[in-house]
Write an enzyme that holds these catalytic residues in place. Structure first.
Site, short mmCIF file in Angstrom:
data_model
loop_
_atom_site.label_atom_id
_atom_site.label_comp_id
_atom_site.label_asym_id
_atom_site.label_seq_id
_atom_site.Cartn_x
_atom_site.Cartn_y
_atom_site.Cartn_z
N ALA A 1 0.83 -1.21 0.00
CA ALA A 1 0.00 0.00 0.00
C ALA A 1 0.86 1.26 0.00
O ALA A 1 0.58 2.22 -0.71
CB ALA A 1 -0.94 -0.01 1.21
N GLU A 2 1.91 1.28 0.84
CA GLU A 2 2.86 2.39 0.83
C GLU A 2 4.26 1.89 1.05
O GLU A 2 4.48 0.88 1.73
CB GLU A 2 2.54 3.43 1.92
CG GLU A 2 1.68 4.58 1.46
CD GLU A 2 0.20 4.29 1.62
OE1 GLU A 2 -0.61 5.07 1.09
OE2 GLU A 2 -0.12 3.29 2.27
N THR A 3 5.20 2.64 0.46
CA THR A 3 6.62 2.48 0.77
C THR A 3 7.11 3.83 1.29
O THR A 3 6.83 4.87 0.69
CB THR A 3 7.43 2.06 -0.47
OG1 THR A 3 6.97 0.78 -0.90
CG2 THR A 3 8.91 1.98 -0.16
N HIS B 1 0.43 4.12 8.71
CA HIS B 1 1.07 2.83 8.96
C HIS B 1 2.53 2.82 8.49
O HIS B 1 3.38 2.21 9.12
CB HIS B 1 0.26 1.70 8.32
CG HIS B 1 0.56 1.41 6.88
ND1 HIS B 1 0.01 2.12 5.84
CD2 HIS B 1 1.38 0.48 6.32
CE1 HIS B 1 0.47 1.64 4.70
NE2 HIS B 1 1.29 0.64 4.95
#
Length: 272
Positions: free
Chosen positions: A46-48, A78
């Site tokens: 979802a995110e880096t 997160h």
């Protein structure tokens, strides 16, 4: 450089929300945006998060940016938790860490018990009419709808009960038209003795995420929403994705504290 995959808002691997974390060398700027985006696409979570240390004496200790596989985002809970976890567990930072981000300075504090508290801006909620077509796209009749402001960029939808939230199977292509990022669907917990006060699910088709496992930024909107209704400033939310996770929230006026745990599950070397 070292790259890590960290499961955030959980105390066990293969749960919560996974994020890629790269700690970059000290620099006055980030690498080229195209490289950052390609790494995020390769990681495909979802995110880096990408972070580099800043010179001492400034308003922040580290610069931090977040990318989904498709776009950079203004705020991510997160992946910030995951980054703070890596800093704490590797000894790269001690005590509270101040991150310079597109959403201002965000503070993460690691505690002796392994939990981490994030200090984020509270999302400004604005009541809006339920947009025409949302009920059909979501597959449930909303009780109310709220705009969550520019940092979060979602439409918050209150539903009748927890069972309705758990049973959602939305038309994601249709949902994409109703907000900048996506939809937060929420309801009061069916049984608070289970250890949480409200439940949510988050759908973000506009940034390439059909359903986000656990969304810290969404809880900056969920905290004021449910604190007003439940009459308490300290709450626990359960995000009911297939991986699931718990977020403890504490509403402090214009700031919201988000507390959770994280687990590093993969560590390797980025060669590109």
């Amino acid at each position: 450089m070292r790259i890590r995959i960290v499961d955030a808002f959980t105390d066990r691997p293969f749960a919560g929300n996974p994020a890629g974390v790269l700690l970059l060398d000290a620099s006055t700027s980030f690498p080229d945006d195209a490289w950052l985006q390609n790494v995020a696409l390769e990681v495909n979570h979802a995110e880096t998060a990408f972070a580099h240390p800043l010179p001492a004496g400034g308003e922040a200790d580290w610069a931090l940016r977040w990318f989904t596989p498709a776009a950079e985002v203004a705020m991510c809970g997160h992946a910030t938790l995951a980054t703070a976890h890596v800093l704490a567990t590797t000894g790269a930072a001690q005590g509270p860490v101040r991150f310079a981000t597109r959403s201002g300075v965000l503070i993460a504090t690691a505690h002796d018990d392994g939990s981490i508290t994030l200090d984020f801006p509270t999302a400004p909620l604005t009541s809006v009419e339920v947009p025409q077509g949302v009920a059909e796209a979501l597959g449930a009749e909303p009780l109310s709808a709220y705009d969550t402001g520019p940092n979060v960029g979602d439409l918050l939808i209150e539903l009748a009960d927890e069972k309705t939230v758990l049973g959602l199977s939305p038309d994601l292509a249709s949902l994409a038209r109703y907000s900048e990022r996506g939809i937060i669907a929420t309801a009061r917990a069916g049984d608070p003795s289970e250890g949480y006060d409200f439940v949510s699910r988050c759908f973000f088709p506009n940034i390439g995420i059909d359903e986000d496992p656990v969304t810290g930024s969404a809880h900056t909107a969920l905290a004021p929403f449910w604190s007003e209704r439940l009459g308490r400033t300290d709450l626990t939310g359960r995000q009911a994705s297939s991986r699931s996770g718990l977020v403890r929230t504490e509403l402090r006026g214009e700031r919201t504290l988000l507390t959770g745990r994280a687990v590093t599950v993969i560590e390797g070397e980025l060669l590109a």
